[in-house]
Design an enzyme around this catalytic site. Structure first.
Site, short mmCIF file in Angstrom:
data_model
loop_
_atom_site.label_atom_id
_atom_site.label_comp_id
_atom_site.label_asym_id
_atom_site.label_seq_id
_atom_site.Cartn_x
_atom_site.Cartn_y
_atom_site.Cartn_z
N LYS A 28 1.20 -14.26 16.86
CA LYS A 28 2.26 -14.07 15.51
C LYS A 28 1.94 -12.36 15.64
CE LYS A 28 -0.67 -12.85 11.83
NZ LYS A 28 -0.08 -11.94 10.48
N ASN A 29 1.19 -11.72 15.86
CA ASN A 29 1.18 -9.94 15.52
C ASN A 29 2.02 -9.42 16.57
OD1 ASN A 29 0.20 -10.22 13.11
ND2 ASN A 29 -2.20 -9.70 13.51
N CYS A 121 -1.85 -9.65 3.21
CA CYS A 121 -3.40 -9.65 2.59
C CYS A 121 -3.77 -8.28 2.15
CB CYS A 121 -3.66 -10.25 4.28
SG CYS A 121 -3.82 -12.11 4.75
N ARG A 126 -3.35 -0.26 2.43
CA ARG A 126 -2.35 -0.59 3.15
C ARG A 126 -1.63 0.31 2.51
NH1 ARG A 126 -1.88 -6.51 4.93
NH2 ARG A 126 -1.86 -5.40 7.11
N ASP A 309 -9.21 -7.79 12.45
CA ASP A 309 -8.92 -9.10 12.67
C ASP A 309 -9.71 -10.63 13.19
OD1 ASP A 309 -5.14 -8.86 13.25
OD2 ASP A 309 -6.99 -8.09 11.73
N ARG A 401 -0.73 -19.25 7.24
CA ARG A 401 0.54 -17.63 7.78
C ARG A 401 0.60 -17.25 9.05
NH1 ARG A 401 -0.83 -12.23 3.82
NH2 ARG A 401 0.60 -12.08 5.82
C1 EPZ Z 1 -1.49 -4.71 12.15
O1 EPZ Z 1 -1.41 -4.89 10.63
C2 EPZ Z 1 -1.86 -6.18 11.66
N1 EPZ Z 1 -0.70 -7.21 11.07
C3 EPZ Z 1 -3.22 -6.84 11.00
O2 EPZ Z 1 -3.06 -8.35 11.49
C4 EPZ Z 1 -4.23 -5.78 11.61
O3 EPZ Z 1 -5.14 -6.42 10.88
C5 EPZ Z 1 -3.64 -4.78 12.15
O4 EPZ Z 1 -2.35 -3.95 12.56
C6 EPZ Z 1 -5.12 -3.59 12.37
O5 EPZ Z 1 -5.14 -3.84 14.18
C7 EPZ Z 1 0.64 -7.26 11.96
O6 EPZ Z 1 0.42 -6.69 13.03
C8 EPZ Z 1 1.84 -8.29 11.22
P1 EPZ Z 1 -2.28 -0.62 10.53
P2 EPZ Z 1 -0.71 -3.03 9.80
O7 EPZ Z 1 -1.50 -0.08 10.66
O8 EPZ Z 1 0.79 -2.50 11.28
C9 EPZ Z 1 -3.56 2.20 7.71
C10 EPZ Z 1 -3.50 -10.45 10.32
O9 EPZ Z 1 -4.41 -10.66 9.77
N2 EPZ Z 1 -2.55 2.68 7.13
O10 EPZ Z 1 -2.92 -1.14 12.00
O11 EPZ Z 1 -0.20 -3.26 8.67
C11 EPZ Z 1 -4.15 0.90 6.74
O12 EPZ Z 1 -4.86 0.81 5.47
C12 EPZ Z 1 -3.03 -8.80 9.98
O13 EPZ Z 1 -2.59 -10.82 11.60
C13 EPZ Z 1 -2.43 4.05 6.55
O14 EPZ Z 1 -3.66 4.61 5.97
O15 EPZ Z 1 -2.13 -2.13 10.35
C14 EPZ Z 1 -5.26 0.49 7.17
O16 EPZ Z 1 -6.64 0.82 6.95
C15 EPZ Z 1 -4.08 -8.51 9.16
N3 EPZ Z 1 -1.07 4.43 5.99
C16 EPZ Z 1 -5.10 0.88 9.01
O17 EPZ Z 1 -4.45 2.11 9.14
C17 EPZ Z 1 0.20 3.63 7.02
O18 EPZ Z 1 1.77 3.94 7.40
C18 EPZ Z 1 -4.39 0.37 9.70
O19 EPZ Z 1 -3.21 -0.31 9.48
C19 EPZ Z 1 -0.50 2.96 7.94
C20 EPZ Z 1 -1.73 2.09 7.90
#
Ligand code: EPZ
Length: 424
Positions: A28-29, A121, A126, A309, A401
């Site tokens: 998915k990701n 989610c 985020r 995840d 999802r």
């Molecule tokens: C991706 O989300 C995945 N989703 C998530 O999978 C996964 O849990 C996550 O990466 C971490 O591996 C998709 O790829 C569609 P991040 P993403 O930006 O990109 C903070 C699932 O269940 N952050 O790596 O949103 C954020 O709040 C989903 O399949 C900021 O602070 O995750 C988090 O604490 C859930 N500012 C951390 O970084 C930003 O601008 C990691 O988030 C961006 C992120």
């Protein structure tokens, strides 16, 4: 396939061993950013082996709303035609977090991107600061119109961008924004997930000049334009890990064809012990367990560490381990919603800050529980498969999802799982 899943429930009668084979389809990701990349060209882009899940359906909806033509043939999705709009509709932005990585390709391709605060989610605040800071570094003018973020740029310019955290989505967004920027972009502190490598594989086939994917330094040389391509995503390591968690809890033997063991290192090692074994045989992972789990402490982190995840599915395993162990969640600040539900099944879990302490020696029983996010719902399903008695799981719109008909996945392995309609 979209089902009216708010009034649907999973009925699970636990305790059956799981035996059989599953096919691990595209992640998915990986599929979601790859579909987003299709707006970088007017030529057809095909992503193969897509899972039949609502996040993919919703992403296809975003692309259609932007004016692209989206055709689905089996598991292959082809996107073609140019964007006639640069605004991501509110309802779709609210549906999926991955609408956020439309910003980069849209502002690159059309000069503007407008998006309401994305949904997804509820596992933490985020924020978008890393995404927006990176786009600004590339020369985009970032502003807010109500709760709508607006990015504008006549032409993006290559730059050095240092990420304060290896954000997966921000890395993907910025790579896609940089591929047609003027000059060279270096993304320092990039995320290293296999799904990013998958995206770059597609971009390279489209004519992009990217190197360093899978490492903390990604370099992009801007090119004048991109063409169409066909590309397969990496297999879904979280789906594979979820099946392994269920077999670990129930006992049994499963063959996972299509899984990539190279992406599963941190996921596999906590499962291995005296009572389990794993072997790879001509591209098929064979995982066997007698269901006797030893307590294992886990800390989640960015790839290649244990993936966040897999936190909830593995915590379900810890609820059956023969003693105390801990789960420390370092990626999202609010990703323990499933603990309240696991406690309804008899789990002994104490939480201090971002660490949960689980005593699996007490055993688990069936209960009525509610999923409130995708991976938490998967964790509840794994826990119910091992519990004595019947469980009723609601919140299937979260599970759907990211998992294709989860009831079929586990009933095909001998689990007693069915989906029913409950009008209350
Ligand atoms: C991706 O989300 C995945 N989703 C998530 O999978 C996964 O849990 C996550 O990466 C971490 O591996 C998709 O790829 C569609 P991040 P993403 O930006 O990109 C903070 C699932 O269940 N952050 O790596 O949103 C954020 O709040 C989903 O399949 C900021 O602070 O995750 C988090 O604490 C859930 N500012 C951390 O970084 C930003 O601008 C990691 O988030 C961006 C992120």
């Amino acid at each position: 396939m979209r089902t009216e899943n708010d009034c649907e429930r999973l009925i699970v009668n636990g305790g059956e061993p799981l035996v059989g084979s599953v096919i691990v389809h595209g992640a998915k990701n990986a599929v979601l950013p790859m579909l987003a990349a299709s707006v970088l060209t007017d030529e057809p882009v095909t992503v193969t082996d897509c899972p039949d899940i609502t996040d993919v359906t919703d992403m296809a909806g975003v692309l259609s709303a932007l004016g692209c033509r989206v055709e689905r043939e089996g598991r292959n999705i082809t996107v073609c035609g140019c964007c006639r709009s640069s605004e991501i509709p509110l309802a779709l932005a609210k549906a999926i977090r991955s609408s956020v990585f439309m910003l980069g390709p849209l502002v690159s391709r059309t000069g503007e991107a407008r998006m309401h605060a994305p949904g997804g989610c509820r596992i933490g605040a985020r924020p978008l600061d890393i995404h927006l800071g990176g786009l600004a570094a590339l020369g985009a003018e970032v502003s807010f119109d109500g709760d709508c973020v607006v990015c504008r740029a006549d032409k993006l310019r290559g730059a050095d961008i240092v990420l304060r955290y290896p954000s997966v989505g921000a890395t993907e967004n910025l790579v896609m924004a940089a591929v047609c920027a003027q000059g060279t972009t270096r993304i320092i502190g990039a995320a290293r997930e296999p799904e990013i490598v998958s995206l770059v594989n597609l971009l390279r086939k489209m004519g992009a000049a990217v190197r360093g994917e899978g490492t903390p330094l990604i370099t992009v040389e801007g090119v004048s334009g991109l063409q169409g391509a066909v590309c397969a995503p990496v297999p879904d390591r979280i789906a594979a890990g979820t099946v392994m968690a269920a077999v670990a809890v129930c006992g049994g033997r499963v063959e996972l064809s299509g899984a990539n063991a190279d992406h599963l290192g941190a996921v596999i090692s906590p499962f291995l012990g005296a009572h389990t074994f794993l072997v790879e045989h001509s591209g098929v992972l064979i995982f066997e367990s007698d269901g006797m789990l030893s307590p294992t402490d886990i800390v989640t982190g960015p790839y290649p560490l244990f993936p966040t995840d897999m936190q909830a599915p593995f915590m379900a395993c810890q609820c059956y381990a023969s003693g105390m162990c801990s789960m420390r969640e370092t990626v999202f600040e609010d990703r323990f919603a499933h603990i309240t539900e696991l406690r309804k099944m008899g789990a002994e879990i104490a939480v201090a800050g971002c660490t949960a302490y689980i005593d699996g020696s007490k055993g688990m029983h069936g209960a009525e529980v509610a999923a409130s996010d995708l991976r938490g719902g998967a964790g509840l399903t794994v826990a119910a498969l091992g519990a004595k008695g019947e469980s009723v799981i609601s919140g299937l719109r979260y599970i759907d999802r990211g998992y294709e008909r989860i009831e079929e996945l586990f009933s095909s392995l001998g689990g007693r799982v069915r989906r029913v309609r409950r009008d209350r």
